[in-house]
Write a protein that holds these residues in place. Structure first.
Motif, PDB file in Angstrom:
ATOM      1  N   ILE A 170      34.831  46.835  10.789  1.00  0.00           N
ATOM      2  CA  ILE A 170      34.196  46.885   9.474  1.00  0.00           C
ATOM      3  C   ILE A 170      34.066  48.337   9.005  1.00  0.00           C
ATOM      4  CG2 ILE A 170      32.042  46.455   8.226  1.00  0.00           C
ATOM      5  CD1 ILE A 170      33.389  43.868   8.736  1.00  0.00           C
ATOM      6  N   ASP A 171      34.411  48.584   7.754  1.00  0.00           N
ATOM      7  CA  ASP A 171      34.259  49.910   7.166  1.00  0.00           C
ATOM      8  C   ASP A 171      32.841  50.014   6.606  1.00  0.00           C
ATOM      9  OD1 ASP A 171      34.294  52.247   5.719  1.00  0.00           O
ATOM     10  OD2 ASP A 171      36.134  51.801   4.618  1.00  0.00           O
ATOM     11  N   TRP A 172      31.918  50.450   7.456  1.00  0.00           N
ATOM     12  CA  TRP A 172      30.517  50.437   7.042  1.00  0.00           C
ATOM     13  C   TRP A 172      30.216  51.463   5.957  1.00  0.00           C
ATOM     14  CZ3 TRP A 172      27.605  46.536   7.279  1.00  0.00           C
ATOM     15  CH2 TRP A 172      27.713  45.621   8.335  1.00  0.00           C
ATOM     16  N   ALA A 173      30.957  52.542   5.890  1.00  0.00           N
ATOM     17  CA  ALA A 173      30.735  53.511   4.808  1.00  0.00           C
ATOM     18  C   ALA A 173      30.985  52.856   3.448  1.00  0.00           C
ATOM     19  CB  ALA A 173      31.639  54.724   4.998  1.00  0.00           C
ATOM     20  N   ALA A 174      32.050  52.067   3.368  1.00  0.00           N
ATOM     21  CA  ALA A 174      32.353  51.371   2.120  1.00  0.00           C
ATOM     22  C   ALA A 174      31.304  50.311   1.813  1.00  0.00           C
ATOM     23  CB  ALA A 174      33.745  50.740   2.196  1.00  0.00           C
ATOM     24  N   TRP A 175      30.851  49.601   2.843  1.00  0.00           N
ATOM     25  CA  TRP A 175      29.858  48.560   2.620  1.00  0.00           C
ATOM     26  C   TRP A 175      28.500  49.139   2.285  1.00  0.00           C
ATOM     27  CZ3 TRP A 175      30.287  43.828   1.206  1.00  0.00           C
ATOM     28  CH2 TRP A 175      31.495  43.163   1.451  1.00  0.00           C
ATOM     29  N   ASP A 176      28.168  50.290   2.848  1.00  0.00           N
ATOM     30  CA  ASP A 176      26.911  50.946   2.468  1.00  0.00           C
ATOM     31  C   ASP A 176      26.936  51.312   0.988  1.00  0.00           C
ATOM     32  OD1 ASP A 176      26.089  50.700   5.064  1.00  0.00           O
ATOM     33  OD2 ASP A 176      26.076  52.847   5.514  1.00  0.00           O
ATOM     34  N   ALA A 177      28.082  51.809   0.520  1.00  0.00           N
ATOM     35  CA  ALA A 177      28.209  52.160  -0.894  1.00  0.00           C
ATOM     36  C   ALA A 177      28.087  50.925  -1.780  1.00  0.00           C
ATOM     37  CB  ALA A 177      29.545  52.865  -1.137  1.00  0.00           C
ATOM     38  N   ARG A 178      28.692  49.833  -1.340  1.00  0.00           N
ATOM     39  CA  ARG A 178      28.604  48.595  -2.119  1.00  0.00           C
ATOM     40  C   ARG A 178      27.168  48.067  -2.130  1.00  0.00           C
ATOM     41  NH1 ARG A 178      32.770  43.442  -1.930  1.00  0.00           N
ATOM     42  NH2 ARG A 178      31.549  42.082  -3.301  1.00  0.00           N
ATOM     43  N   LEU A 179      26.495  48.147  -0.980  1.00  0.00           N
ATOM     44  CA  LEU A 179      25.109  47.699  -0.901  1.00  0.00           C
ATOM     45  C   LEU A 179      24.217  48.538  -1.816  1.00  0.00           C
ATOM     46  CD1 LEU A 179      22.990  45.893   0.480  1.00  0.00           C
ATOM     47  CD2 LEU A 179      22.846  47.594   2.304  1.00  0.00           C
ATOM     48  N   ALA A 180      24.454  49.840  -1.843  1.00  0.00           N
ATOM     49  CA  ALA A 180      23.653  50.730  -2.676  1.00  0.00           C
ATOM     50  C   ALA A 180      23.782  50.379  -4.155  1.00  0.00           C
ATOM     51  CB  ALA A 180      24.067  52.180  -2.441  1.00  0.00           C
ATOM     52  N   ALA A 181      24.939  49.863  -4.563  1.00  0.00           N
ATOM     53  CA  ALA A 181      25.200  49.582  -5.978  1.00  0.00           C
ATOM     54  C   ALA A 181      24.919  48.133  -6.368  1.00  0.00           C
ATOM     55  CB  ALA A 181      26.658  49.913  -6.298  1.00  0.00           C
ATOM     56  N   SER A 182      24.550  47.278  -5.403  1.00  0.00           N
ATOM     57  CA  SER A 182      24.393  45.851  -5.674  1.00  0.00           C
ATOM     58  C   SER A 182      23.029  45.516  -6.255  1.00  0.00           C
ATOM     59  CB  SER A 182      24.585  45.046  -4.381  1.00  0.00           C
ATOM     60  OG  SER A 182      25.900  45.148  -3.900  1.00  0.00           O
ATOM     61  N   ASP A 183      22.999  44.535  -7.150  1.00  0.00           N
ATOM     62  CA  ASP A 183      21.747  43.962  -7.627  1.00  0.00           C
ATOM     63  C   ASP A 183      21.276  42.906  -6.640  1.00  0.00           C
ATOM     64  OD1 ASP A 183      22.900  43.921 -11.068  1.00  0.00           O
ATOM     65  OD2 ASP A 183      21.765  45.460  -9.973  1.00  0.00           O
ATOM     66  N   VAL A 184      19.978  42.710  -6.580  1.00  0.00           N
ATOM     67  CA  VAL A 184      19.435  41.679  -5.686  1.00  0.00           C
ATOM     68  C   VAL A 184      19.981  40.304  -6.058  1.00  0.00           C
ATOM     69  CG1 VAL A 184      17.315  40.537  -4.918  1.00  0.00           C
ATOM     70  CG2 VAL A 184      17.361  43.020  -5.174  1.00  0.00           C
ATOM     71  N   ASP A 185      20.219  40.066  -7.342  1.00  0.00           N
ATOM     72  CA  ASP A 185      20.769  38.778  -7.775  1.00  0.00           C
ATOM     73  C   ASP A 185      22.193  38.549  -7.263  1.00  0.00           C
ATOM     74  OD1 ASP A 185      18.526  37.926  -9.089  1.00  0.00           O
ATOM     75  OD2 ASP A 185      19.160  38.654 -11.054  1.00  0.00           O
TER      76      ASP A 185
END
Length: 234
Positions: A170-185
């Motif tokens: 898993i590319d966690w750096a990419a997923w951290d960035a996606r998580l940072a930009a995600s809405d709770v919805d």
């Protein structure tokens, strides 16, 4: 007023029809909810029996009003006694406690809890022994403020191992960035996409059971409506 969003996704090990992981959601008697993830030793029906034993004990204790640290210790003692220290399991609890207006994270698992809070992504990790082997095993318990926009996400070890047979992970750096930009919805979409990434890394045949669960907190429009949806094959 806050609203709690939850999402989870499970995939059994390739070639095994039954996942050895259990995910449960329970409402707390003084207000709030707890998400439970238990991963039984091994895979298939035998592991499923262990994870169900662990998760159902946790559900019962939480419904009776026990706090998460006490729940984790009692579940550990039950498994150790019932299986005489010969069987292990992991246990993670993600709680929104309305009474204390806090997030409580309890871990007996090598997997971290990934947290997005106030624009920052960080991990709650470190030593957290699995349950069932040693009499005095304790959980790692962390309490955070209940902050709008918070997302907590954790998983079973199948996600950590995804792709390793093929020299990938898993590319966690990419997923951290996606998580940072995600809405709770968008929590359900986020969990589904992470699961698909893991399955793709394992070329469609996971090397172990994979479970992902997540919890998010957002402001509400004062609506009292509660909703829950699921998609379960049989």
């Amino acid at each position: 007023m806050f609203r709690i969003q939850v999402a989870w996704s499970k995939m059994p090990k390739g070639g095994v029809g039954t996942s050895g992981d259990s995910v449960e959601l329970v409402e707390r008697p003084l207000g709030g909810v707890t998400l439970i993830l238990a991963d039984g030793q091994g895979s298939g029906p035998a592991a499923r029996r262990i994870s169900r034993l662990v998760s159902m004990k946790a559900v019962s204790l939480i419904a009776d009003g026990s706090r998460d640290g006490a729940v984790a210790r009692a579940v550990q003692d039950m498994l150790y006694t019932a299986r005489e220290g010969r069987v292990t399991a992991t246990l993670a609890l993600l709680t929104v406690d309305f009474a204390t207006r806090s997030l409580v994270i309890s871990r007996n698992s090598p997997a971290p809890v990934v947290v997005r809070q106030e624009g920052r992504v960080f991990r709650i990790d470190g030593a957290a022994e699995v349950i069932g082997t040693y009499r005095r095993t304790k959980p790692q318990v962390t309490e955070l403020d209940l902050v709008e926009g918070t997302i907590c996400l954790t998983f079973s070890d199948g996600l950590s191992q995804a792709g390793r047979r093929y020299g990938r992970e898993i590319d966690w750096a990419a997923w951290d960035a996606r998580l940072a930009a995600s809405d709770v919805d968008q929590l359900a979409d986020l969990v589904d996409a992470l699961m698909q990434d893991a399955v793709d890394l394992d070329q469609g045949r996971p090397g172990d059971d994979i479970s992902i669960m997540a919890l998010g907190v957002r402001r509400d429009d004062q609506s009292s409506l509660r909703r829950l949806s699921a998609s379960i094959p049989f």
